[in-house]
Design a protein around this motif. Structure first.
Motif, PDB file in Angstrom:
ATOM      1  N   TYR A 134       0.842  -1.195   0.000  1.00 30.11           N
ATOM      2  CA  TYR A 134       0.000   0.000   0.000  1.00 30.11           C
ATOM      3  C   TYR A 134       0.874   1.240   0.000  1.00 30.11           C
ATOM      4  N   SER A 171      -7.792  -6.140   2.772  1.00 29.18           N
ATOM      5  CA  SER A 171      -7.647  -6.934   1.557  1.00 29.18           C
ATOM      6  C   SER A 171      -8.565  -8.140   1.648  1.00 29.18           C
ATOM      7  N   TYR A 179      -5.022  -3.622  -1.233  1.00 22.38           N
ATOM      8  CA  TYR A 179      -5.666  -3.105  -0.034  1.00 22.38           C
ATOM      9  C   TYR A 179      -6.421  -1.822  -0.347  1.00 22.38           C
ATOM     10  N   THR A 180      -7.578  -1.677   0.265  1.00 18.22           N
ATOM     11  CA  THR A 180      -8.307  -0.418   0.250  1.00 18.22           C
ATOM     12  C   THR A 180      -8.286   0.155   1.659  1.00 18.22           C
ATOM     13  N   GLN A 182      -9.854   2.766   4.766  1.00 20.13           N
ATOM     14  CA  GLN A 182     -11.031   3.419   5.333  1.00 20.13           C
ATOM     15  C   GLN A 182     -10.653   4.000   6.689  1.00 20.13           C
TER      16      GLN A 182
END
Length: 247
Positions: A134, A171, A179-180, A182
């Motif tokens: 990331y 993920s 990966y995102t 938040q």
């Protein structure tokens, strides 16, 4: 950090009452400065370490980057047993979070701004491979804590500041991502009057299925005080912290 023995271990049965049970690092044998031999190592030593138990080998692992140059691994058969240096990795796993995955593979998440994941060898004592998983688009981040839940992988990170922010990387396809990100929260208030905001925290689950977020607040000159908040999960697998009266 610079005290010897180092990396104290505390134990609790309820996440509120804690007792000292030992030290992961029996001696800060990291160079002459730690013995005041021709120099000193004040505010150096064991920064942001990680402790995990591996059931398959009945072994506790402690890992941390020392002097921003090498990563040391100590092991023991019990938290209150004798710990010994087991390995040194010739690179810095900065702010490392250790994970023993469901398939018994060991991973480490670490780094600042660019977050890395390393797969460790079958004995957990050397690096097999490492990659950046990331690249931050929210600014400087650090303080990786690594988890697996329901087949998803999570890395909690901190964005320092005043106030600080906690973020979650998720993920759904394995430890290597993608990966995102938040936001978990920004400015969680001051749960301890006169102290700072909670930051650099991790996730704890209990045998009866409850989940909590545990972090610390800076309480100068008294050091750092641990704080606790309930944590829940939404239908998409994202965690959320349930603050009480805004903190």
């Amino acid at each position: 950090m610079h005290y010897s023995p180092g990396a104290p271990i505390l134990r609790s049965n309820n996440l509120v009452d804690w007792e000292m049970v030992g030290h992961s690092v029996p001696e800060l044998a990291f160079g002459s400065g730690y013995y005041l031999d021709g120099g000193q190592a004040y505010i150096q030593g064991t920064w942001a370490s990680s402790l995990r138990y591996r059931a398959s080998t009945s072994t506790y692992y402690w890992i941390a980057c020392i002097d921003f140059s090498k990563t040391y691994i100590y092991t023991a058969s019990a938290v209150d047993a004798t710990w010994a240096q087991a390995a040194v990795i010739d690179s810095c796993y900065y702010d490392v979070g250790l994970l023993v995955a469901a398939n018994d593979t060991m991973y480490a998440a670490y780094g600042s701004t660019n977050i890395h994941v390393s797969e460790l060898s079958s004995d957990g004592l050397s690096e097999v491979t490492s990659k950046v998983v990331y690249e931050s688009d929210v600014g400087y981040i650090e303080g990786s804590r690594f988890y697996e839940k329901d087949g998803n992988f999570y890395i909690l990170v901190l964005k320092p500041g005043s106030p600080s922010s906690e973020y979650v990387l998720q993920s759904t396809t394995g430890p290597w991502g993608p990966y995102t990100i938040q936001e978990l929260f920004t400015d969680a208030g001051n749960p301890v009057p006169g102290c700072g905001n909670p930051h650099q925290g991790g996730i704890v689950d209990t045998p009866n299925g409850d989940w909590y977020f545990m972090a610390f607040v800076d309480a100068y000159p008294g050091g750092r005080i641990p704080v606790l908040a309930p944590l829940g999960w939404d239908s998409n697998g994202w965690p959320s912290v349930n603050l009480v009266n805004g903190s």
